[in-house]
Write an enzyme that holds these catalytic residues in place. Sequence first.
Site, short mmCIF file in Angstrom:
data_model
loop_
_atom_site.label_atom_id
_atom_site.label_comp_id
_atom_site.label_asym_id
_atom_site.label_seq_id
_atom_site.Cartn_x
_atom_site.Cartn_y
_atom_site.Cartn_z
N VAL A 296 0.82 -1.22 0.00
CA VAL A 296 0.00 0.00 0.00
C VAL A 296 0.85 1.25 0.00
O VAL A 296 0.43 2.30 -0.50
CB VAL A 296 -1.03 0.06 1.16
N ALA A 297 2.09 1.14 0.52
CA ALA A 297 2.95 2.32 0.52
C ALA A 297 3.28 2.74 -0.90
O ALA A 297 3.43 3.91 -1.21
CB ALA A 297 4.24 2.03 1.28
N ASP A 343 -6.62 31.23 -39.65
CA ASP A 343 -7.36 32.02 -40.63
C ASP A 343 -7.15 33.49 -40.33
O ASP A 343 -6.70 33.83 -39.25
CB ASP A 343 -8.87 31.84 -40.42
N ASN A 711 5.20 8.39 -1.36
CA ASN A 711 5.36 6.94 -1.45
C ASN A 711 6.81 6.52 -1.18
O ASN A 711 7.05 5.52 -0.52
CB ASN A 711 4.92 6.44 -2.82
N THR A 743 -4.51 12.51 4.20
CA THR A 743 -3.88 13.82 4.21
C THR A 743 -3.29 14.25 2.86
O THR A 743 -3.13 15.43 2.62
CB THR A 743 -2.77 13.85 5.28
P1 ATP Z 1 -9.92 33.45 -44.15
O1 ATP Z 1 -9.63 32.15 -44.81
O2 ATP Z 1 -8.74 34.06 -43.52
O3 ATP Z 1 -11.09 33.44 -43.25
P2 ATP Z 1 -11.44 34.68 -46.19
O4 ATP Z 1 -12.64 34.81 -45.39
O5 ATP Z 1 -11.08 35.83 -47.05
O6 ATP Z 1 -10.17 34.45 -45.35
P3 ATP Z 1 -12.75 32.81 -47.90
O7 ATP Z 1 -13.98 32.87 -47.13
O8 ATP Z 1 -12.28 31.53 -48.47
O9 ATP Z 1 -11.53 33.36 -47.08
O10 ATP Z 1 -12.89 33.87 -49.06
C1 ATP Z 1 -11.95 33.97 -50.10
C2 ATP Z 1 -12.22 35.18 -50.93
O11 ATP Z 1 -13.49 35.06 -51.55
C3 ATP Z 1 -12.30 36.47 -50.14
O12 ATP Z 1 -11.05 37.06 -50.00
C4 ATP Z 1 -13.22 37.32 -50.97
O13 ATP Z 1 -12.49 37.98 -51.97
C5 ATP Z 1 -14.14 36.32 -51.61
N1 ATP Z 1 -15.41 36.25 -50.91
C6 ATP Z 1 -15.62 36.06 -49.61
N2 ATP Z 1 -16.92 36.04 -49.31
C7 ATP Z 1 -17.56 36.20 -50.47
C8 ATP Z 1 -18.94 36.25 -50.83
N3 ATP Z 1 -19.92 36.12 -49.96
N4 ATP Z 1 -19.23 36.44 -52.14
C9 ATP Z 1 -18.26 36.54 -53.03
N5 ATP Z 1 -16.98 36.50 -52.75
C10 ATP Z 1 -16.60 36.34 -51.50
#
Ligand code: ATP
Length: 919
Positions: A296-297, A343, A711, A743
Amino acid sequence: MSQATGRRASPGYQERTASEVLDALGSSRHGLTTSEAQGRLAEHGPNELRRPHRTSVLRKFAGQFTDLFAVLLLSAAVITFAAYLLSDPPDIGNLQLTIAILAVVLINAVIGFMQEHMAERTAEALQAMVPHRARVIREDERVEVSVAELVPGDLVVIDAGDAISADCRLIEAHELTVNNMALTGESAPARRHTEPVPVNVARLEAQNLVWMGTAAASGTGKAVVVATGQDTEFGRIYQLTAGTSTDSSPLRRQIAMMAHRVAAAAFSLGVLLFTVRLAAEGPLVETFIFALGVMVALVPEGLPATMSVALAIGVRRMAKRHALIKKLLAVETLGSTTVICTDKTGTLTKAEMTVQALWASGNVHRVTGAGYEPKGDAEDPEPVRDMLRVAALCCDARLLPPADHQGWRVLGDTTEGALLVAAGKAGIDLDAERQAAPRVGELPFDSVRKLMTTVHAKDGRTWAYVKGAPQELLARCTHIRFGDTLSILDDEQRSAVLKANDDMAGSALRVLAVAVREVSKAAADHEEAEHGLILLGLVGMLDPPRPEVVAAVKACREAGIRIVMATGDYALTAEAIARRVGILRPGMVPRTVTGIELDQMSKEELRTLLGEYEHVLFARVKPEHKMRVVSAFKDLGEIVAVTGDGANDAPALKRADIGVAMGESGTDVAREASVMVLLDDSFASIAAAVELGRSVYQNIRKFLIYVFSSNVGELVPILAATFLGFPHVPISAVQVLAIDLGTDVLPALALGAEKPEPGVMRQPPRNPKQSLFSGALVRRILFLGGIEAVVATGIFFWHVTSAVIPFAEFTEDNPIYREALTMAHLAIIMSQVFVGLAVRSDRISIFRLGLLSNPHYLVAQAIGLILMAGICYLPPLQDVFNTKALSFTDWLLVLALSSLVLVADEIRKAVLNRKEATR
Ligand code: ATP
């Protein structure tokens, strides 16, 4: 509404048209009214799966008695009880020992039970914190509701990456594919449409139905809920299968395995000593009890419980700092993270977009105002009005006016929100424009194309409105509009557009390009709608960095963690943001790699590049590129945390050591694939979680050293007695149990709950290959436990020799022996007080750390000392422990000698620190 009340998604939904299904469910394309939805919720109950019967409490408790420790201890109890029955006259000591062991088994079972319960509750509480929301259309408005509030007849909006939260019949689908893995085991995404499907097609295969528990892989759609909660297909399966498996983290398994190994070693050593002593003609029962003492120790009885509590505390602390950990193991891995691949949008920045600049017809137009309030002006709006109209009509987001003490908000993509606001500032009446050019088709946004297209009918013609990343869109444009004239987009024009783009991106603006073209029909495909476009202009929006990120980036840098940005956005924008948050310091030139470049790179080339350049920035990447970067880092032996929000980030999230999903903006699929969810999406929460992860690991080390030191302190005196030929134990089995399960437990817990040590984030990441039970840990146990052992053994023998009688003449009830026994017990308990103070840091002096800085620890030790006083002075306890009252001087003497362990450790720390300083 007759069918809605039917139990499950009854046959009949797949072969009817969407309108017939809507009618049958008493719903329409405008959705239910709020009051109707409430009524249905009352009728059908919440859209939740009831947990099937869990293991009964009694069974769980009984389970505690079947582990190896318990079985060993129970056998020991049987043997000591037999010894008591067989001895003549009956030896009351054996009976006491039996009772003590049984009490220990019981206490252990209670602790184990509570710990299991706590782990389960923590998991459930965390589960409940992850947001589960669905977008529905009610009263013709898009709103967000909790998934539990979905009712049959509700119209849900489905986007790529969304979990499907109820069984539904599709009424609209644009390039929609779903992943039915959870139901059918089929992992390839399957196409979905809205047309009736013949009855002979199996329901799970019907292409117009989607099921709870599955997820949308790409595209968008709308669907009407046909069954919720237990009535869904998933609910039925869940009832049959769920609730059987319990997750035990590898770390916990590692600890349990270690504990079992130690138990086996203790058992073997006990058997060995038993045989040796018996061979030397020791009396059977005494020898057995002696061997039991050794056993047990050595066994760290309280360890597994302390371990789980430390992890659970870590998980809760992280939750408070907005990081939800889904697997306990991740707490440990987090602490050794060497690379964070992050991102940009939303994680480093606020994802609060405001359009600040517009470029059209060769000119820049400034836009004023901040946030989503449509207050502000677009400078000379005429030339940019059509571009803003097109951009705004090509949006799914909605602007929500102030409500519930919140200002203007965006429901949906904030990039689109900014476009709607800018259109408002340019004086565009969007409702009128939507009526004038109703949307008749769409090609949803995805981060691979980086484009989004909507198709509109206007004045008898059909138009594609396209917006997206400038480079991607520009590659598909053949013409450009200057005011009312249309020109061919020649090289000169292209470079003018690119320059305008770079100017905006260089000042950290996120740029979107806008284009149009006429198409032949509403159902235009990518080929037609997204080629041969006419460029209207560029929109530049500011997405300010999150203020808390700057400090977090700095903390990570000091902690030796490399931060690599991988963004879908343009390189210049990415670089500008990287500079603003401090990922790139002044003068640093990053090696920027675009998605296109990455495509041409081999695995080896990527690895070499990552090894060669400290500051690498990935821009215009697609989700699958993230996966390659993560893999390359892993091949280089790094521990990688990666953030992701989209559906196609899932593979990278799974491949990484720590997949981090966004709680606010992330898709359900990303959340499912990750081990950590950031409630506030912020990079700073990752840094906080790493810090806590490191401290949890350190805390586990602390109490391991603490527990094992005692221990050693218990075992050495027993071995010494054997070799010096002393006929009795210097510390009995009951005493050892009182230390290990009495303890020692509370102070160990208090050490497990220590706040992060100052400077945890100034050390390099821990080598992940190094196991918890490293050489350094063992050395520290031997150092502290060794001193403790010398003190306890010394005190015991110093006291027995003061009686000046031969060892062989000592009887169990010799008062000197009983005093020595008490002093040895006290010496271990007091030494542990100082050991605990010593282990609070490996390097930092306790006087710098603050003697009083962990009040829980001090209270825990005070309780231990009060217990010890009871054992020393209360006659019933004296009987159980064979102890005797000590004098005040004895206490002082033991106190002085016990403190030596802290003195020695302080000297060690001082020497180490001095060496380090001179180096
Ligand atoms: P991260 O990856 O850092 O979040 P992000 O949001 O720019 O960056 P994505 O969401 O992949 O990455 O978007 C890539 C690109 O697409 C953007 O930089 C933008 O130019 C374009 N984009 C983003 N949202 C839209 C949208 N709703 N409609 C059209 N183009 C878009």
